[in-house]
Motif scaffolding. Structure first.
Motif, PDB file in Angstrom:
ATOM      1  N   VAL A 184      -8.706   4.733  -2.621  1.00  0.00           N
ATOM      2  CA  VAL A 184      -8.794   2.907  -2.316  1.00  0.00           C
ATOM      3  C   VAL A 184      -9.745   2.540  -1.281  1.00  0.00           C
ATOM      4  O   VAL A 184      -9.857   1.711  -0.876  1.00  0.00           O
ATOM      5  N   ASP A 185      -9.476   3.673  -0.175  1.00  0.00           N
ATOM      6  CA  ASP A 185      -9.790   3.424   1.563  1.00  0.00           C
ATOM      7  C   ASP A 185     -11.569   3.421   0.928  1.00  0.00           C
ATOM      8  O   ASP A 185     -11.896   4.075   0.249  1.00  0.00           O
ATOM      9  N   SER A 186     -11.976   2.971   1.727  1.00  0.00           N
ATOM     10  CA  SER A 186     -13.812   3.192   2.036  1.00  0.00           C
ATOM     11  C   SER A 186     -13.860   4.097   2.656  1.00  0.00           C
ATOM     12  O   SER A 186     -13.686   4.895   3.472  1.00  0.00           O
ATOM     13  N   GLU A 198      -2.433   2.832  -2.249  1.00  0.00           N
ATOM     14  CA  GLU A 198      -3.378   1.468  -3.508  1.00  0.00           C
ATOM     15  C   GLU A 198      -3.393   0.600  -2.486  1.00  0.00           C
ATOM     16  O   GLU A 198      -3.648   0.839  -0.911  1.00  0.00           O
ATOM     17  N   LYS A 199      -4.436  -0.309  -3.450  1.00  0.00           N
ATOM     18  CA  LYS A 199      -5.029  -1.353  -2.678  1.00  0.00           C
ATOM     19  C   LYS A 199      -4.224  -2.173  -2.530  1.00  0.00           C
ATOM     20  O   LYS A 199      -3.128  -2.824  -2.563  1.00  0.00           O
ATOM     21  N   ARG A 200      -4.147  -2.995  -1.224  1.00  0.00           N
ATOM     22  CA  ARG A 200      -3.362  -4.074  -0.214  1.00  0.00           C
ATOM     23  C   ARG A 200      -3.345  -4.763  -1.801  1.00  0.00           C
ATOM     24  O   ARG A 200      -4.567  -5.012  -1.980  1.00  0.00           O
ATOM     25  N   GLN A 226       0.591  -1.412  -0.145  1.00  0.00           N
ATOM     26  CA  GLN A 226      -0.538  -0.064  -0.061  1.00  0.00           C
ATOM     27  C   GLN A 226       0.979   1.090   0.101  1.00  0.00           C
ATOM     28  O   GLN A 226       0.793   1.869  -0.261  1.00  0.00           O
ATOM     29  N   THR A 238      -6.720  -6.956   5.642  1.00  0.00           N
ATOM     30  CA  THR A 238      -6.200  -5.630   7.300  1.00  0.00           C
ATOM     31  C   THR A 238      -6.179  -6.117   7.775  1.00  0.00           C
ATOM     32  O   THR A 238      -6.827  -6.789   7.997  1.00  0.00           O
TER      33      THR A 238
END
Ligand code: UDP
Ligand code: MG
Length: 309
Positions: free
Chosen positions: A126-128, A197-199, A97, A204
């Motif tokens: 990318v985070d919710s 970036e996305k995981r 990330q 998580t």
């Protein structure tokens, strides 16, 4: 080849599928430096340790320390800071990330004399929705409560000069909200931006409960204002109680015909004062628990094995 040593510390907890992709992107970035990469295996129950060991056989700059069990992200980072030897130390997440490619920019800034270089999240796309907003609220709250301003939108991806690392290592408090401690040190800081970036793979390890714990840890370590707020609430409820007394006396004496002896006011009063009492006892309990932990002086982590260290 520049003559300083660059340490990269990477906490890993069940990241078996990310170790190789991470090294594939990280190693090319480091080829022009003298470096060491320290993986802090925070009690992984999968093959993370195995993969790191494999890589460390052929590259002695890849090192690992394994904890006996999971001690948490912040303790893993603290261990990394203790074991690192570099003139500057960069902490990085294992799940890609945090893009390793901006390390060069961070080191450039450091070479110009900056002691702390934060990697700042430019976009949080990318985070919710939920994570973005809870994070924002948390920083607003902590910066309102705490005397140490903690920079927003920076996580644990940062470069620290040896001087700052030594300072962090010299602190002997058990609870470690490193973002706060670094900010509290007061060394001048600069930023390098990146978009998060996305995981790469996996889930998580910071579900809501852990996020709340980290937030509470941050607030309790950096502010005693909640205790003050508890006192204010006490004052407020006493004041309202006092107004109630005056109201009751006036009503009883001057307007006895309209005065209804009711239980509702009593009920509301009891609920209100009861609530405030529980809240303040809770706040005091939190701090008491913290003091208890500090006086126990347990070691913050237990090391099982070291590779190349
Ligand atoms: N991590 C750790 N111990 C833990 C939880 C997480 O060492 O108890 C590591 C994890 O392997 C990763 C980094 O800390 O390298 C950040 O964790 P994660 O990606 O789960 O958090 P998020 O990015 O979702 O905040
Ligand atoms: Mg992550």
């Amino acid at each position: 080849m520049p003559n300083f040593l660059l340490s990269i510390i990477i906490p890993v907890f069940n990241e078996e599928s990310n170790v190789d992709p991470l090294l594939k992107r990280l190693l090319p970035v480091l080829k022009n430096y003298r470096y060491e990469i320290i993986f802090i295996n925070d009690g992984s129950r999968d093959k993370t340790a195995f993969f790191v060991k494999e890589r460390s056989k052929t590259n002695k700059n890849i090192k690992m320390v394994s904890f006996v069990r999971n001690f948490g992200h912040q303790q893993a980072l603290s261990a990394g800071y203790r074991l690192s030897k570099g003139d500057c130390v960069i902490s990085l997440d294992a799940d890609l990330q945090d893009p390793p490619e901006i390390i060069n920019q961070m080191v450039d800034k450091w070479q110009k004399g900056v002691k702390i270089v934060y990697a700042k999240r430019e976009k949080r796309d990318v985070d919710s929705f939920f994570k973005k907003h809870t994070a924002r609220c948390f920083y607003k709250l902590i910066n309102f409560l705490s005397d140490t301003p903690i920079p927003e939108d920076v996580g644990d991806f940062r470069l620290l000069d040896r001087e700052v690392v030594d300072f962090i290592n010299s602190l002997n408090e058990q609870s470690r909200f490193l973002r706060g401690l670094v900010a509290w040190s007061g060394f001048p800081a600069e930023y390098v931006s990146f978009s998060r970036e996305k995981r790469l793979t996996g889930e998580t390890h910071y579900p809501l409960s852990k996020m709340l714990n980290l937030a509470l840890e941050g607030i309790m370590s950096f502010s005693v204002k909640p205790l003050r707020i508890a006192s204010y609430l006490g004052f407020l409820s006493s004041f309202i109680g006092f107004l109630g007394i005056i109201y009751a006396v006036i009503g009883k004496v001057f307007l006895p015909r309209y005065w209804v002896t009711g239980w509702s006011a009593l009920f509301v009063g009891i609920m209100f004062i009861g609530g405030i009492q529980l809240l303040t006892i809770g706040i005091i309990g939190e701090y008491l628990g913290k003091i208890y932990k500090e006086v126990q002086k347990r070691p913050p982590f237990l090391i099982k094995e070291k590779i190349n260290l």
